[in-house]
Design an enzyme around this catalytic site. Structure first.
Site, PDB file in Angstrom:
ATOM      1  N   PRO A   7      50.787  37.518  64.943  1.00  0.00           N
ATOM      2  CG  PRO A   7      51.932  37.080  66.932  1.00  0.00           C
ATOM      3  CD  PRO A   7      51.587  36.485  65.606  1.00  0.00           C
ATOM      4  CG  ASN A   8      51.424  42.542  67.812  1.00  0.00           C
ATOM      5  OD1 ASN A   8      50.430  42.943  68.408  1.00  0.00           O
ATOM      6  ND2 ASN A   8      52.384  41.844  68.416  1.00  0.00           N
ATOM      7  NE  ARG A  15      54.420  45.654  65.928  1.00  0.00           N
ATOM      8  CZ  ARG A  15      54.956  44.484  65.693  1.00  0.00           C
ATOM      9  NH1 ARG A  15      54.562  43.783  64.644  1.00  0.00           N
ATOM     10  NH2 ARG A  15      55.868  43.985  66.484  1.00  0.00           N
ATOM     11  CE1 TYR A  20      58.172  44.130  62.198  1.00  0.00           C
ATOM     12  CE2 TYR A  20      57.615  45.904  63.714  1.00  0.00           C
ATOM     13  CZ  TYR A  20      58.156  44.653  63.479  1.00  0.00           C
ATOM     14  OH  TYR A  20      58.666  43.924  64.518  1.00  0.00           O
ATOM     15  CG  ASN A  71      55.341  37.784  59.053  1.00  0.00           C
ATOM     16  OD1 ASN A  71      55.906  37.431  60.078  1.00  0.00           O
ATOM     17  ND2 ASN A  71      55.425  39.025  58.594  1.00  0.00           N
ATOM     18  CB  ALA A  74      56.212  37.619  68.389  1.00  0.00           C
ATOM     19  CD  GLU A  95      60.682  31.769  59.179  1.00  0.00           C
ATOM     20  OE1 GLU A  95      60.969  32.557  60.096  1.00  0.00           O
ATOM     21  OE2 GLU A  95      61.265  30.659  59.034  1.00  0.00           O
ATOM     22  CG  HIS A  97      60.229  37.054  59.160  1.00  0.00           C
ATOM     23  ND1 HIS A  97      59.384  36.994  60.238  1.00  0.00           N
ATOM     24  CD2 HIS A  97      60.762  35.819  59.017  1.00  0.00           C
ATOM     25  CE1 HIS A  97      59.412  35.775  60.733  1.00  0.00           C
ATOM     26  NE2 HIS A  97      60.235  35.039  60.002  1.00  0.00           N
ATOM     27  NE  ARG A 104      63.631  44.018  64.214  1.00  0.00           N
ATOM     28  CZ  ARG A 104      62.345  43.916  64.503  1.00  0.00           C
ATOM     29  NH1 ARG A 104      61.543  43.212  63.731  1.00  0.00           N
ATOM     30  NH2 ARG A 104      61.841  44.512  65.561  1.00  0.00           N
TER      31      ARG A 104
END
Length: 151
Positions: A7-8, A15, A20, A71, A74, A95, A97, A104
């Protein structure tokens, strides 16, 4: 190879660029295609904001794709469904990111995906994807080489 973007991530490039980066998702996908082509591999990419669509794509990867780079965004911190889909199909998974999730907010430190992945790459911005895909390709080649030697 299947590369899934959660998502996003369709908003990459605009964004929160301070977190990012400014590279678009299409630019990342193009880099992935170039890397795969240079190594005689093929990449299919999919971005979805919907958990069920990602679960369906993971399930559909069985018998079709040799590896998965994901990725989950969330969903990393919330989705047992994505974790279970990866575990169920037993496809080597990396995975990925863009940001270092361990630097974070505390809620981002836990990953449901990491325990069912062969590895995790985070914190290198858009390059995390190419590093992840390269690691996946290298892992698959090493596995295939070990299998060939055992025969």
């Amino acid at each position: 190879m299947l590369v899934l973007h959660g998502p996003n991530l369709n908003l990459l490039g605009r964004r929160e660029p301070e977190i990012y980066g400014s590279v678009s998702l299409e630019a990342i996908n193009q880099k992935l295609r170039q890397l795969a082509e240079a190594q005689n591999a093929r990449v299919t990419t999919l971005q979805s904001n919907h958990e069920g669509t990602l679960v369906d794509a993971i399930q559909d990867a069985f018998g079709v794709h040799d590896g998965l780079a994901i990725n989950p965004a969330a969903y990393t911190h919330t989705s047992v469904a994505i974790r279970d889909a990866i575990a169920a199909i037993e496809i080597p998974t990396v995975e990925v990111h863009l940001s270092n999730i361990h630097q974070r907010e505390p809620f981002r430190h836990h990953s449901y995906i990491a325990p069912v992945a062969i590895g995790q790459i985070c914190g290198f911005g858009a390059r995390s994807y190419t590093l992840g895909l390269q690691a996946l390709l290298d892992w698959l080649r090493a596995r295939d080489s070990r299998t060939a030697q055992a025969e």
